[in-house]
Scaffold this motif. Structure first.
Motif, PDB file in Angstrom:
ATOM      1  N   ILE A 158     -20.731 -10.418  -4.501  1.00 10.78           N
ATOM      2  CA  ILE A 158     -19.674 -11.106  -5.238  1.00 10.78           C
ATOM      3  C   ILE A 158     -19.157 -12.249  -4.372  1.00 10.78           C
ATOM      4  O   ILE A 158     -18.557 -12.028  -3.320  1.00 10.78           O
ATOM      5  CB  ILE A 158     -18.544 -10.139  -5.622  1.00 10.78           C
ATOM      6  CG1 ILE A 158     -19.082  -9.064  -6.582  1.00 10.78           C
ATOM      7  CG2 ILE A 158     -17.377 -10.900  -6.251  1.00 10.78           C
ATOM      8  CD1 ILE A 158     -18.065  -8.005  -6.975  1.00 10.78           C
ATOM      9  N   ARG A 159     -19.403 -13.461  -4.813  1.00 15.66           N
ATOM     10  CA  ARG A 159     -19.083 -14.637  -4.003  1.00 15.66           C
ATOM     11  C   ARG A 159     -17.756 -15.284  -4.366  1.00 15.66           C
ATOM     12  O   ARG A 159     -17.095 -15.859  -3.516  1.00 15.66           O
ATOM     13  CB  ARG A 159     -20.198 -15.698  -4.150  1.00 15.66           C
ATOM     14  CG  ARG A 159     -21.608 -15.173  -3.919  1.00 15.66           C
ATOM     15  CD  ARG A 159     -21.766 -14.495  -2.575  1.00 15.66           C
ATOM     16  NE  ARG A 159     -21.426 -15.378  -1.456  1.00 15.66           N
ATOM     17  CZ  ARG A 159     -21.322 -14.985  -0.184  1.00 15.66           C
ATOM     18  NH1 ARG A 159     -21.488 -13.718   0.127  1.00 15.66           N
ATOM     19  NH2 ARG A 159     -21.044 -15.851   0.762  1.00 15.66           N
ATOM     20  N   ARG A 160     -17.382 -15.203  -5.625  1.00 21.70           N
ATOM     21  CA  ARG A 160     -16.176 -15.913  -6.097  1.00 21.70           C
ATOM     22  C   ARG A 160     -15.033 -14.909  -6.242  1.00 21.70           C
ATOM     23  O   ARG A 160     -15.089 -14.013  -7.089  1.00 21.70           O
ATOM     24  CB  ARG A 160     -16.448 -16.622  -7.418  1.00 21.70           C
ATOM     25  CG  ARG A 160     -17.638 -17.565  -7.377  1.00 21.70           C
ATOM     26  CD  ARG A 160     -17.826 -18.287  -8.699  1.00 21.70           C
ATOM     27  NE  ARG A 160     -16.734 -19.243  -8.953  1.00 21.70           N
ATOM     28  CZ  ARG A 160     -16.602 -19.916 -10.090  1.00 21.70           C
ATOM     29  NH1 ARG A 160     -17.456 -19.725 -11.079  1.00 21.70           N
ATOM     30  NH2 ARG A 160     -15.593 -20.775 -10.243  1.00 21.70           N
ATOM     31  N   ILE A 161     -14.006 -15.068  -5.425  1.00 18.13           N
ATOM     32  CA  ILE A 161     -12.922 -14.094  -5.363  1.00 18.13           C
ATOM     33  C   ILE A 161     -11.578 -14.799  -5.546  1.00 18.13           C
ATOM     34  O   ILE A 161     -11.320 -15.848  -4.953  1.00 18.13           O
ATOM     35  CB  ILE A 161     -12.931 -13.347  -4.015  1.00 18.13           C
ATOM     36  CG1 ILE A 161     -14.213 -12.519  -3.871  1.00 18.13           C
ATOM     37  CG2 ILE A 161     -11.708 -12.445  -3.882  1.00 18.13           C
ATOM     38  CD1 ILE A 161     -14.371 -11.890  -2.505  1.00 18.13           C
ATOM     39  N   ALA A 162     -10.729 -14.191  -6.360  1.00 23.08           N
ATOM     40  CA  ALA A 162      -9.323 -14.571  -6.459  1.00 23.08           C
ATOM     41  C   ALA A 162      -8.495 -13.373  -6.014  1.00 23.08           C
ATOM     42  O   ALA A 162      -8.961 -12.225  -6.059  1.00 23.08           O
ATOM     43  CB  ALA A 162      -8.965 -14.957  -7.893  1.00 23.08           C
ATOM     44  N   VAL A 163      -7.274 -13.634  -5.588  1.00 19.53           N
ATOM     45  CA  VAL A 163      -6.405 -12.536  -5.170  1.00 19.53           C
ATOM     46  C   VAL A 163      -5.008 -12.787  -5.704  1.00 19.53           C
ATOM     47  O   VAL A 163      -4.506 -13.909  -5.687  1.00 19.53           O
ATOM     48  CB  VAL A 163      -6.422 -12.358  -3.638  1.00 19.53           C
ATOM     49  CG1 VAL A 163      -5.917 -13.597  -2.919  1.00 19.53           C
ATOM     50  CG2 VAL A 163      -5.648 -11.121  -3.208  1.00 19.53           C
TER      51      VAL A 163
END
Length: 207
Positions: A158-163
């Protein structure tokens, strides 16, 4: 790293005012779930018509079913990002992904209450942004930087991460260093005495 400003639990006039104040600094402005439930996507089109050319707008619709219908509607209403729950069926996630591709929009998968086995199962949507999310009811994320680091170790695919979840300004540089794509902030900006200035300060901390 992109800054997403989340607007929730206000009326339409307040929402418009906040969008106007943060549009120059934010990369994404989130029209939160409370607003989409209270007003509906078609009523919110007035925001995408007025501000969609200035900033990407996200509707936090938290789709659980009827994925193609809800995502087609959201993109047709001018939103660039839409959210689907990671707990939704694979059929729903696949329908949302197909709609995002057809509309050249972005699907954000909300991982609220998803365990590792579930994340492993749904981790193959390479164009989606996966959002690590601590709910409002559960309180702020205690260590978002450590959470992101551990997540990357468990799910390198998983390369695209939001937090999201109580992110503070002094955590932004660390999140950027971990390769987070989008940091989502709400009341730290929208409840500030000077909303525009708070958004600019936070944006300066993301680079």
């Amino acid at each position: 790293m992109k800054l997403q400003v989340a607007i929730d639990r206000v009326d339409m006039l307040q929402a418009r005012s906040i969008v106007a104040q943060v549009a120059d600094a934010a990369d994404v402005v989130e029209i939160g779930t409370s607003l989409t439930k209270e007003y509906g996507l078609r009523a919110l089109t007035r925001l995408t018509e007025d501000y969609g050319g200035q900033v990407a707008l996200l509707a936090d619709i938290k789709t659980c079913d009827e994925g193609r219908y809800e995502f087609d509607l959201g993109y047709d209403c001018g939103f660039a990002y839409l959210t689907v729950m990671g707990s939704a069926s694979m059929g729903t996630l696949e329908a949302c992904a197909a709609s995002a591709a057809a509309h050249r929009g972005t699907m954000m998968i909300d991982l609220l209450e998803c365990d590792d086995a579930r994340i492993e199962r749904i981790g193959g949507f390479v164009d989606a942004v996966y959002c690590l999310h601590t709910s409002v009811d559960s309180g702020a994320t205690a260590d978002p930087i450590g959470q992101v680091r551990a997540f990357r170790e468990r799910f390198p695919q998983i390369r695209r991460i939001a937090v999201a979840g109580g992110i503070k300004p002094d955590q932004l540089a660390g999140l950027a260093a971990e390769g987070v794509e989008i940091a989502i902030m709400g009341s730290a900006i929208t409840k500030a005495d000077d909303i525009a200035a708070a958004a600019r300060r936070c944006k300066d901390l993301t680079v």
